[in-house]
Design a protein around this motif. Structure first.
Motif, PDB file in Angstrom:
ATOM      1  N   GLN A 121      43.970 -58.949  47.894  1.00 54.17           N
ATOM      2  CA  GLN A 121      44.320 -60.032  48.801  1.00 54.17           C
ATOM      3  C   GLN A 121      45.840 -60.157  48.948  1.00 54.17           C
ATOM      4  O   GLN A 121      46.355 -60.359  50.053  1.00 54.17           O
ATOM      5  N   LEU A 125      47.942 -59.510  52.392  1.00 58.03           N
ATOM      6  CA  LEU A 125      48.763 -60.575  52.966  1.00 58.03           C
ATOM      7  C   LEU A 125      50.190 -60.074  53.189  1.00 58.03           C
ATOM      8  O   LEU A 125      50.770 -60.286  54.259  1.00 58.03           O
ATOM      9  N   PRO A 143      39.441 -65.170  49.946  1.00 56.71           N
ATOM     10  CA  PRO A 143      40.859 -65.380  50.263  1.00 56.71           C
ATOM     11  C   PRO A 143      41.619 -65.973  49.083  1.00 56.71           C
ATOM     12  O   PRO A 143      41.039 -66.603  48.188  1.00 56.71           O
ATOM     13  N   LEU A 144      42.930 -65.762  49.104  1.00 56.47           N
ATOM     14  CA  LEU A 144      43.792 -66.351  48.087  1.00 56.47           C
ATOM     15  C   LEU A 144      43.717 -67.871  48.140  1.00 56.47           C
ATOM     16  O   LEU A 144      43.530 -68.454  49.218  1.00 56.47           O
ATOM     17  N   GLN A 148      48.407 -69.470  45.670  1.00 56.70           N
ATOM     18  CA  GLN A 148      48.609 -68.027  45.547  1.00 56.70           C
ATOM     19  C   GLN A 148      49.183 -67.465  46.841  1.00 56.70           C
ATOM     20  O   GLN A 148      50.112 -66.660  46.825  1.00 56.70           O
ATOM     21  N   GLU A 149      48.619 -67.901  47.959  1.00 58.61           N
ATOM     22  CA  GLU A 149      49.115 -67.441  49.253  1.00 58.61           C
ATOM     23  C   GLU A 149      50.574 -67.830  49.440  1.00 58.61           C
ATOM     24  O   GLU A 149      51.387 -67.018  49.904  1.00 58.61           O
ATOM     25  N   ARG A 153      53.507 -65.148  49.959  1.00 59.17           N
ATOM     26  CA  ARG A 153      54.280 -65.283  51.197  1.00 59.17           C
ATOM     27  C   ARG A 153      55.776 -65.427  50.886  1.00 59.17           C
ATOM     28  O   ARG A 153      56.614 -64.748  51.475  1.00 59.17           O
TER      29      ARG A 153
END
Length: 165
Positions: A121, A125, A143-144, A148-149, A153
């Motif tokens: 993931q 991303l 999904p994260l 985490q996302e 990012r």
């Protein structure tokens, strides 16, 4: 040639250096993708089976295993940041520790995702962020989480700002 994959974290089976040396001596394996995270194993493997090719199996120990004599890298994060990853690898194996150390410090917040359950993931991303479509993950991956996302990012955007994408 057969390359063994030592990933005791996920498989719960540890291909210890002594076993790898035996498998190599019998002609069953020519190399090992070392994913244990224990860089000391590189030296033990070299002592017991000097002709067994050690491959870096986890992105977050690339520098340490390259310095220890790894012959290659089975990599994850270069899918998102290929040029910087190749430069890091070449600098590490050639002994250019100034360049390798600088790149490794800059990339490590992303490279360490390779040793987490959510590595696919995270890499996808980062690929999306840098314009290399990775797309959504497929089940059973999910999904994260939002935090985490946000971490992936931020680290990817920092790498882009540093000219690493």
């Amino acid at each position: 040639p057969v390359v063994a994959y030592n990933n005791p974290i996920d498989t719960k089976v540890d291909l210890v250096p002594e076993l790898l040396a035996k498998l190599h001596a019998e002609g069953f394996v020519q190399g090992v993708k070392e994913f244990s995270g224990d860089v000391r194993r590189a030296y033990r493997i070299a002592e017991l089976a000097p002709e067994l090719d050690l491959l870096i199996g986890a992105d977050d120990v690339l520098l340490e295993l390259a310095v220890a004599g790894a012959k290659g890298w089975v990599a994850g994060y270069p899918n998102a940041l290929p040029a910087a990853s190749v430069e890091l690898y070449h600098a590490a194996v050639s002994g250019d520790l100034d360049t390798a150390g600088r790149l490794y410090r800059q990339l490590h917040p992303l490279l360490r995702w390779d040793s987490r359950v959510e590595f696919v993931q995270a890499i996808k991303l980062s690929m999306d962020i840098v314009g290399r479509p990775g797309g959504p993950v497929r089940p059973p991956r999910v999904p994260l989480l939002p935090e985490q996302e946000a971490a992936v990012r931020a680290a990817t955007e920092k790498a882009v700002a540093a000219g690493l994408a």
